[in-house]
Design a protein around this motif. Structure first.
Motif, PDB file in Angstrom:
ATOM      1  N   VAL A 163     -22.453 -15.476  47.419  1.00 46.45           N
ATOM      2  CA  VAL A 163     -20.997 -15.620  47.465  1.00 46.45           C
ATOM      3  C   VAL A 163     -20.445 -15.065  48.782  1.00 46.45           C
ATOM      4  O   VAL A 163     -19.596 -15.691  49.424  1.00 46.45           O
ATOM      5  N   GLU A 222     -21.266 -17.485  51.599  1.00 47.94           N
ATOM      6  CA  GLU A 222     -20.435 -18.689  51.501  1.00 47.94           C
ATOM      7  C   GLU A 222     -19.012 -18.412  51.986  1.00 47.94           C
ATOM      8  O   GLU A 222     -18.420 -19.220  52.704  1.00 47.94           O
ATOM      9  N   GLN A 223     -18.466 -17.275  51.590  1.00 43.05           N
ATOM     10  CA  GLN A 223     -17.106 -16.926  52.001  1.00 43.05           C
ATOM     11  C   GLN A 223     -17.033 -16.680  53.509  1.00 43.05           C
ATOM     12  O   GLN A 223     -16.068 -17.077  54.157  1.00 43.05           O
ATOM     13  N   LEU A 244     -14.787 -18.766  56.140  1.00 40.61           N
ATOM     14  CA  LEU A 244     -13.869 -18.061  57.039  1.00 40.61           C
ATOM     15  C   LEU A 244     -14.128 -18.452  58.484  1.00 40.61           C
ATOM     16  O   LEU A 244     -13.197 -18.773  59.227  1.00 40.61           O
TER      17      LEU A 244
END
Length: 110
Positions: free
Chosen positions: A74, A77-78, A82
């Motif tokens: 996670v 992925e974030q 960004l």
């Protein structure tokens, strides 16, 4: 706890060996072992059973491994999203293609 320490622990748990994990992470084995020991001290939890000859995670270590894999996925992925949004320039692209070429090459693409 920081992401680097969690990543080190997950790699060690995944490989089942400090030696294999150190090669994958490009870190010397002693530094990796010290980082994991420091990680355990910071959390005040024993994650790896060092008393047996075989590599074995404690129940807490197994739980952290399972949840840590999800957490790192996670986080990565974030971070990707960004970085994509920061470096993405929005606008329009206009493409001019002669009619003969467009019917031969671009009909399947469009």
């Amino acid at each position: 706890m920081n992401i680097r320490e969690l990543n080190y622990f997950i790699e060690v748990a995944k490989e089942g060996s400090f030696t294999k994990a150190s090669k994958n992470l490009f870190v010397c084995q002693s530094a990796l072992s010290k980082a994991i020991k420091s990680f355990e001290n910071d959390l005040d939890i024993k994650l790896i059973d060092r008393t047996s000859k075989n590599f074995e995670l404690t129940p807490e270590g197994q739980l952290l491994f399972e949840n840590g894999v999800i957490a790192l996925k996670v986080i990565n992925e974030q971070l990707d999203m960004l970085l994509d949004s920061v470096s993405l320039e929005k606008g329009k692209i206009k493409l001019g293609v002669p009619p003969v070429i467009s019917t031969i090459y671009f009909t399947s693409l469009i």
